[in-house]
Design an enzyme around this catalytic site. Structure first.
Site, PDB file in Angstrom:
ATOM      1  N   ASN A 163       0.843  -1.198   0.000  1.00 42.20           N
ATOM      2  CA  ASN A 163       0.000   0.000   0.000  1.00 42.20           C
ATOM      3  C   ASN A 163       0.879   1.248   0.000  1.00 42.20           C
ATOM      4  OD1 ASN A 163       0.590  -0.810   2.704  1.00 42.20           O
ATOM      5  ND2 ASN A 163      -1.074   0.432   3.501  1.00 42.20           N
ATOM      6  N   GLU A 204       0.471   5.269   0.433  1.00 43.83           N
ATOM      7  CA  GLU A 204      -0.453   6.333   0.853  1.00 43.83           C
ATOM      8  C   GLU A 204       0.037   7.692   0.371  1.00 43.83           C
ATOM      9  OE1 GLU A 204      -1.025   5.787   5.083  1.00 43.83           O
ATOM     10  OE2 GLU A 204      -2.241   3.999   4.717  1.00 43.83           O
ATOM     11  N   CYS A 251      -4.051   0.523  -2.603  1.00 46.33           N
ATOM     12  CA  CYS A 251      -3.929  -0.666  -1.763  1.00 46.33           C
ATOM     13  C   CYS A 251      -2.871  -1.618  -2.309  1.00 46.33           C
ATOM     14  CB  CYS A 251      -5.258  -1.416  -1.712  1.00 46.33           C
ATOM     15  SG  CYS A 251      -6.559  -0.574  -0.819  1.00 46.33           S
ATOM     16  N   GLU A 272      -3.089  -4.783  -2.879  1.00 47.65           N
ATOM     17  CA  GLU A 272      -3.600  -5.727  -3.885  1.00 47.65           C
ATOM     18  C   GLU A 272      -3.573  -5.106  -5.280  1.00 47.65           C
ATOM     19  OE1 GLU A 272      -4.903  -4.833  -0.983  1.00 47.65           O
ATOM     20  OE2 GLU A 272      -6.130  -6.431  -0.094  1.00 47.65           O
ATOM     21  N   CYS A 293     -10.466  -4.757   0.574  1.00 49.58           N
ATOM     22  CA  CYS A 293     -11.520  -3.737   0.526  1.00 49.58           C
ATOM     23  C   CYS A 293     -12.408  -3.952  -0.703  1.00 49.58           C
ATOM     24  CB  CYS A 293     -10.914  -2.338   0.519  1.00 49.58           C
ATOM     25  SG  CYS A 293     -10.312  -1.775  -1.088  1.00 49.58           S
ATOM     26  N   CYS A 347     -10.821  -3.194  -4.170  1.00 52.25           N
ATOM     27  CA  CYS A 347      -9.878  -4.230  -4.603  1.00 52.25           C
ATOM     28  C   CYS A 347     -10.608  -5.499  -5.035  1.00 52.25           C
ATOM     29  CB  CYS A 347      -8.867  -4.535  -3.506  1.00 52.25           C
ATOM     30  SG  CYS A 347      -7.620  -3.231  -3.338  1.00 52.25           S
TER      31      CYS A 347
END
Ligand code: THU
Length: 131
Positions: free
Chosen positions: A42, A44, A53, A55, A88, A91
């Site tokens: 991830n 940010e 993210c 994934e 999430c 994803c």
């Protein structure tokens, strides 16, 4: 490559996380059709909505490297700050689009006994697909 080996790669990816805002590192290890493993973490941003993210980082990196979409066999996801990580919603939609239909999604958090392997149908039943 077995699930434990792929999870070990996901742990390496989590160590590379850029997550100064959430302090919630996540790593993903994607197993391609040719057994190549592509890592994602991830990433940010101070403008929070720009966060990517782990994934999606792994999937986008793999496709950018020329690996074949919709044939990825498995993805291991690791997050040390929660007992069990669960991808999430955003994803999940991307996983449905880009993984092989029978792919294994192997999820692990800080409690190895809670590790789960999910199918895409379990993660996103009734997914929107246009082809
Ligand atoms: N995150 C992931 O990378 N993958 C998940 O499955 C859940 C959430 C990231 C996004 C953000 O950087 C941090 O974890 C906290 O939500």
């Amino acid at each position: 490559m077995n699930d434990d080996a792929l999870l070990a790669q996901a742990r390496l990816a989590a160590d590379r996380s850029w997550s100064p805002y959430s302090q919630f590192p996540v790593g993903a290890a994607l197993l391609a059709e040719n057994d190549e493993v592509v890592l994602g973490t991830n990433v940010e941003n101070v403008s929070y909505g720009l966060t990517n993210c782990a994934e999606r980082s792994a999937l986008f990196a793999a496709i950018s490297q020329g690996l074949v979409p919709r044939r990825f066999k498995a993805m291991a996801i690791y997050a040390p700050k929660v007992a069990l990580i669960s991808p999430c919603g955003a994803c999940r939609q991307v996983l449905v689009e880009l993984m092989a239909p029978d792919a294994r999604i192997i999820c692990q958090g800080s409690d190895p006994d809670a590790t789960r392997v999910w199918t895409l149908a379990q993660l996103l039943p009734g997914a929107f697909e246009s082809f």
